[in-house]
Scaffold this motif. Structure first.
Motif, PDB file in Angstrom:
ATOM      1  N   ASN B  65       3.088  67.425  24.377  1.00  0.00           N
ATOM      2  CA  ASN B  65       2.904  67.444  25.826  1.00  0.00           C
ATOM      3  C   ASN B  65       3.593  68.646  26.452  1.00  0.00           C
ATOM      4  O   ASN B  65       4.483  69.248  25.843  1.00  0.00           O
ATOM      5  N   MET B  66       3.178  68.988  27.691  1.00  0.00           N
ATOM      6  CA  MET B  66       3.707  70.176  28.346  1.00  0.00           C
ATOM      7  C   MET B  66       5.213  70.074  28.585  1.00  0.00           C
ATOM      8  O   MET B  66       5.894  71.100  28.651  1.00  0.00           O
ATOM      9  N   ASP B  67       5.746  68.857  28.722  1.00  0.00           N
ATOM     10  CA  ASP B  67       7.179  68.728  29.011  1.00  0.00           C
ATOM     11  C   ASP B  67       7.987  68.257  27.793  1.00  0.00           C
ATOM     12  O   ASP B  67       9.156  67.890  27.933  1.00  0.00           O
ATOM     13  N   ASP B  68       7.392  68.270  26.612  1.00  0.00           N
ATOM     14  CA  ASP B  68       8.141  67.872  25.415  1.00  0.00           C
ATOM     15  C   ASP B  68       9.237  68.884  25.105  1.00  0.00           C
ATOM     16  O   ASP B  68       9.017  70.093  25.189  1.00  0.00           O
ATOM     17  N   ASP B  69      10.399  68.364  24.732  1.00  0.00           N
ATOM     18  CA  ASP B  69      11.503  69.235  24.335  1.00  0.00           C
ATOM     19  C   ASP B  69      11.168  69.874  22.983  1.00  0.00           C
ATOM     20  O   ASP B  69      10.756  69.178  22.053  1.00  0.00           O
ATOM     21  N   PRO B  70      11.339  71.205  22.851  1.00  0.00           N
ATOM     22  CA  PRO B  70      11.003  71.881  21.586  1.00  0.00           C
ATOM     23  C   PRO B  70      11.655  71.217  20.370  1.00  0.00           C
ATOM     24  O   PRO B  70      11.023  71.085  19.322  1.00  0.00           O
ATOM     25  N   MET B  71      12.909  70.797  20.503  1.00  0.00           N
ATOM     26  CA  MET B  71      13.609  70.213  19.359  1.00  0.00           C
ATOM     27  C   MET B  71      12.994  68.863  18.971  1.00  0.00           C
ATOM     28  O   MET B  71      12.905  68.519  17.788  1.00  0.00           O
ATOM     29  N   VAL B  72      12.586  68.120  19.981  1.00  0.00           N
ATOM     30  CA  VAL B  72      11.945  66.821  19.746  1.00  0.00           C
ATOM     31  C   VAL B  72      10.610  67.054  19.017  1.00  0.00           C
ATOM     32  O   VAL B  72      10.269  66.352  18.060  1.00  0.00           O
ATOM     33  N   VAL B  73       9.879  68.077  19.457  1.00  0.00           N
ATOM     34  CA  VAL B  73       8.593  68.394  18.829  1.00  0.00           C
ATOM     35  C   VAL B  73       8.788  68.659  17.337  1.00  0.00           C
ATOM     36  O   VAL B  73       8.065  68.125  16.491  1.00  0.00           O
ATOM     37  N   LEU B  74       9.811  69.453  17.015  1.00  0.00           N
ATOM     38  CA  LEU B  74      10.054  69.822  15.615  1.00  0.00           C
ATOM     39  C   LEU B  74      10.381  68.623  14.745  1.00  0.00           C
ATOM     40  O   LEU B  74      10.046  68.592  13.560  1.00  0.00           O
ATOM     41  N   HIS B  75      11.059  67.638  15.317  1.00  0.00           N
ATOM     42  CA  HIS B  75      11.460  66.490  14.511  1.00  0.00           C
ATOM     43  C   HIS B  75      10.511  65.315  14.619  1.00  0.00           C
ATOM     44  O   HIS B  75      10.088  64.762  13.613  1.00  0.00           O
ATOM     45  N   ALA B  76      10.156  64.953  15.861  1.00  0.00           N
ATOM     46  CA  ALA B  76       9.354  63.736  16.026  1.00  0.00           C
ATOM     47  C   ALA B  76       7.849  64.008  16.023  1.00  0.00           C
ATOM     48  O   ALA B  76       7.055  63.089  15.899  1.00  0.00           O
ATOM     49  N   CYS B  83       2.299  71.896  15.264  1.00  0.00           N
ATOM     50  CA  CYS B  83       3.052  72.130  14.022  1.00  0.00           C
ATOM     51  C   CYS B  83       2.116  72.232  12.814  1.00  0.00           C
ATOM     52  O   CYS B  83       2.345  73.057  11.914  1.00  0.00           O
ATOM     53  N   THR B  84       1.057  71.437  12.794  1.00  0.00           N
ATOM     54  CA  THR B  84       0.104  71.488  11.681  1.00  0.00           C
ATOM     55  C   THR B  84      -0.560  72.865  11.625  1.00  0.00           C
ATOM     56  O   THR B  84      -0.681  73.475  10.552  1.00  0.00           O
ATOM     57  N   GLY B  85      -0.982  73.360  12.763  1.00  0.00           N
ATOM     58  CA  GLY B  85      -1.620  74.673  12.833  1.00  0.00           C
ATOM     59  C   GLY B  85      -0.689  75.764  12.337  1.00  0.00           C
ATOM     60  O   GLY B  85      -1.096  76.667  11.582  1.00  0.00           O
ATOM     61  N   LEU B  86       0.573  75.695  12.752  1.00  0.00           N
ATOM     62  CA  LEU B  86       1.546  76.707  12.329  1.00  0.00           C
ATOM     63  C   LEU B  86       1.789  76.626  10.818  1.00  0.00           C
ATOM     64  O   LEU B  86       1.932  77.656  10.150  1.00  0.00           O
ATOM     65  N   ARG B  87       1.805  75.397  10.265  1.00  0.00           N
ATOM     66  CA  ARG B  87       1.991  75.258   8.811  1.00  0.00           C
ATOM     67  C   ARG B  87       0.806  75.851   8.049  1.00  0.00           C
ATOM     68  O   ARG B  87       0.970  76.502   7.020  1.00  0.00           O
ATOM     69  N   ALA B 105       7.973  74.932  22.988  1.00  0.00           N
ATOM     70  CA  ALA B 105       7.695  74.256  21.722  1.00  0.00           C
ATOM     71  C   ALA B 105       7.006  75.213  20.755  1.00  0.00           C
ATOM     72  O   ALA B 105       7.379  75.300  19.583  1.00  0.00           O
ATOM     73  N   LEU B 106       6.023  75.968  21.256  1.00  0.00           N
ATOM     74  CA  LEU B 106       5.302  76.907  20.384  1.00  0.00           C
ATOM     75  C   LEU B 106       6.249  77.968  19.842  1.00  0.00           C
ATOM     76  O   LEU B 106       6.253  78.272  18.648  1.00  0.00           O
ATOM     77  N   PHE B 107       7.077  78.524  20.734  1.00  0.00           N
ATOM     78  CA  PHE B 107       7.987  79.601  20.327  1.00  0.00           C
ATOM     79  C   PHE B 107       8.981  79.116  19.272  1.00  0.00           C
ATOM     80  O   PHE B 107       9.175  79.767  18.241  1.00  0.00           O
ATOM     81  N   LEU B 112      10.442  78.848  13.449  1.00  0.00           N
ATOM     82  CA  LEU B 112      10.943  78.113  12.285  1.00  0.00           C
ATOM     83  C   LEU B 112       9.892  77.898  11.200  1.00  0.00           C
ATOM     84  O   LEU B 112      10.211  77.920  10.016  1.00  0.00           O
ATOM     85  N   ILE B 113       8.652  77.682  11.587  1.00  0.00           N
ATOM     86  CA  ILE B 113       7.611  77.385  10.581  1.00  0.00           C
ATOM     87  C   ILE B 113       6.986  78.675  10.020  1.00  0.00           C
ATOM     88  O   ILE B 113       6.909  78.869   8.814  1.00  0.00           O
ATOM     89  N   VAL B 114       6.535  79.552  10.920  1.00  0.00           N
ATOM     90  CA  VAL B 114       5.928  80.807  10.446  1.00  0.00           C
ATOM     91  C   VAL B 114       7.036  81.773   9.995  1.00  0.00           C
ATOM     92  O   VAL B 114       6.839  82.584   9.104  1.00  0.00           O
TER      93      VAL B 114
END
Lengths: 347, 347
Positions: B65-76, B83-87, B105-107, B112-114
């Motif tokens: 979501n637009m307001d998701d915390d980047p760290m939350v995105v990476l873990h949850a 994240c799938t696209g970046l992998r 979140a994208l940055f 971390l992934i790419v």
């Protein structure tokens, strides 16, 4: 109302400065103290049929250049029109001072000669952004490095100015930031957000993103002098670029030239709305007396507007308002600290 | 050329994302790896008569979501389309990744992934400012606090991008500042100026004031993410405001409406020139593979442009150029340090 004018400051001094000052006398009925080269002033008054007998001329032939170092000005150019005008203001001989000289020199000399209001940590240069309604941006270039203390004071000073001079009952104060959430920005913005939020005397409306500045997001926009200067200039550059793009597009062919004739009146209004010379100069806030910095490239119209603004600044007593508000803020903070100490003792 | 597209990111996902992606396939002949909800993707392909057989769909129903915390995105939200696209990109299954999801979140996920190019201290978000010719501004929001090391690397990365993707032989690199002199700005700008001046690999043209950005002052504009974001948004806001002012002025009365008809073609061109969706997205520079951040509000046209840009980014091999240039820069610095040590020993 006596306005002290630096006849020698700016790219078009003294001709355009004097023309603008004479226009202001006719339009706003102010009295002038003109500081500069007496010979040139007398000559230009004769050429423009301006009666100097109702005004005072203070002679000096020392001029501050656009690239003079502020510290050099203070020491080697004490007798310049800039420093002389500021001394006259400090001595109470006039009500306000207007100069189109070099910003750094004016800001430094004004802070030291006119002096800051007690309790004010740093004076600020405020700029009126050409929006509808106008937005007061501060600091717009004098203080590139700031603290949350400075920014809170800038908020209080900008609030007092918009309340008094623009008659806005409860000016909306915003903090320039790179996002709307309280956690956005560097540590400086995060700390300043908390300060502004807890300051009961101002109507803090939160973080303002730069794309919302033209859309009535706030009346006072607080930031450090580095990003303030960049914001001010980005807006100025974009306005200029859009107007020139529009002009080119009207000059394309007979068809577009016909359109230009039809819409001439409206386009002129847009040009006026974005014309910095309609807005006067930038008020220096936090000083004991009103000082207005006119743009270095000011012609007569801009000088006339700056004098109108100087008059408004002086007549509304903004400097006293700021002195009061800053005192109250400092007292409130002391009280908080005292209360905290008492609570600590009780524990 | 295989472009991985995040079908679920942005305000208008997945409809507009897919429409834009299908348009890009028709226009640029790219192959797609579409990451997102398979049911919706199949449905929208049917509705839009788009043949999916030449492309690949990777299913996930987890959305950032637009307001998701980047760290939350990476873990949850490891299984999200983002994240799938970046992998998939990191694993070499596609050549570039495009997403209109939340910038933070994208940055963070991309870094971390790419992963960053070896030697790159911080990746940057670069934005193409709608000027003639276009200006690459970086960082435009990811790194609010930076050092002169980061800024020098941003200069090198922006230089490589404009050289490769925009075919500018010696891009003019400028430093955003509040004045043109080398002594201007905070300590950060003063130190960065010296760095850029002594970097032999870039064509440093000095400090750039924001009012000169629209007037062909440089090709690459380097700054911290805080003032970069403010500059980008101030330009965006002013463009929008001027266009809406113009529109209102054309709608005033019959006379102005007639003018509007006559000049319609030219005004549409101005609108196109300032339309961010023509420019595509913002390239993330300093990563091992091409990632393009499309605006959160992107509709089909902006997504199509972002895919064109992703293709250009991948085909020109900018990431390799950056890797080379950064390596050379680091080697040159080590050599300098070594030489200094030798000189010290000789003494």
């Amino acid at each position: 109302m006596k306005i002290i004018i630096d006849a020698m400051g700016g790219d078009h001094a003294p001709d355009e400065i004097l023309k603008g000052a004479f226009d202001a006398v006719r339009e706003y009925g102010v009295e002038l103290i003109i500081v500069g080269d007496e010979k040139q002033i007398t000559h230009l008054s004769n050429v423009n049929s301006f009666d100097l007998t109702q005004h005072r001329v203070v002679h000096t032939d020392v001029v501050v250049n656009m690239d003079d170092d502020p510290m050099v000005v203070l020491h080697a150019k004490k007798e310049s029109s800039l420093c002389t005008g500021l001394r006259l203001l400090a001595a109470g001989e006039g009500d306000a001072f207007v100069s189109a000289a070099n910003t750094g020199a004016l800001f430094t000399a004004a802070s030291l000669i006119v002096r800051k209001i007690p309790g004010v940590q740093r004076a600020a240069i405020a700029s009126i952004l050409p929006m509808t309604p106008p937005v007061l941006l501060l600091d717009s270039g004098a203080n590139v490095t700031v603290t949350e203390d400075y920014l809170e004071q800038f908020a209080v000073m900008g609030n007092a100015y918009m309340k008094s001079v623009h008659a806005i009952e409860r000016p909306r104060v915003g903090l320039l930031n790179n996002g709307s959430e309280a956690c956005k920005g560097t540590q400086l913005q995060i700390d300043t957000y908390k300060r502004l939020e807890s300051n009961g005397k101002i109507n803090f409306v939160g973080n303002i993103e730069a794309n919302n500045i033209p859309f009535d997001a706030c009346d006072v926009l607080v930031t450090d002098g580095f990003s303030g200067n960049i914001t001010l200039k980005a807006i100025e550059g974009m306005g200029k670029m859009m107007l020139s793009t529009l002009k080119n597009c009207f000059y394309t062919n007979i068809r577009t030239k016909t359109a230009a004739v039809l819409i001439n009146e409206e386009i002129r209004q847009i040009k006026r709305d974005f014309d910095p010379s309609e807005y006067g100069g930038a008020p220096l806030l936090g000083l004991r007396k009103p000082v207005i910095k006119a743009h270095g490239s000011s012609k007569a119209k801009a000088i006339k507007s700056a004098i109108r603004q100087a008059k408004d600044y002086a007549v509304t007593g903004v400097a006293d308002e700021i002195a009061n508000d800053i005192k109250k803020m400092i007292d409130a903070r002391h009280e908080q600290v005292d209360n905290a100490a008492v609570m600590e003792e009780i524990k």
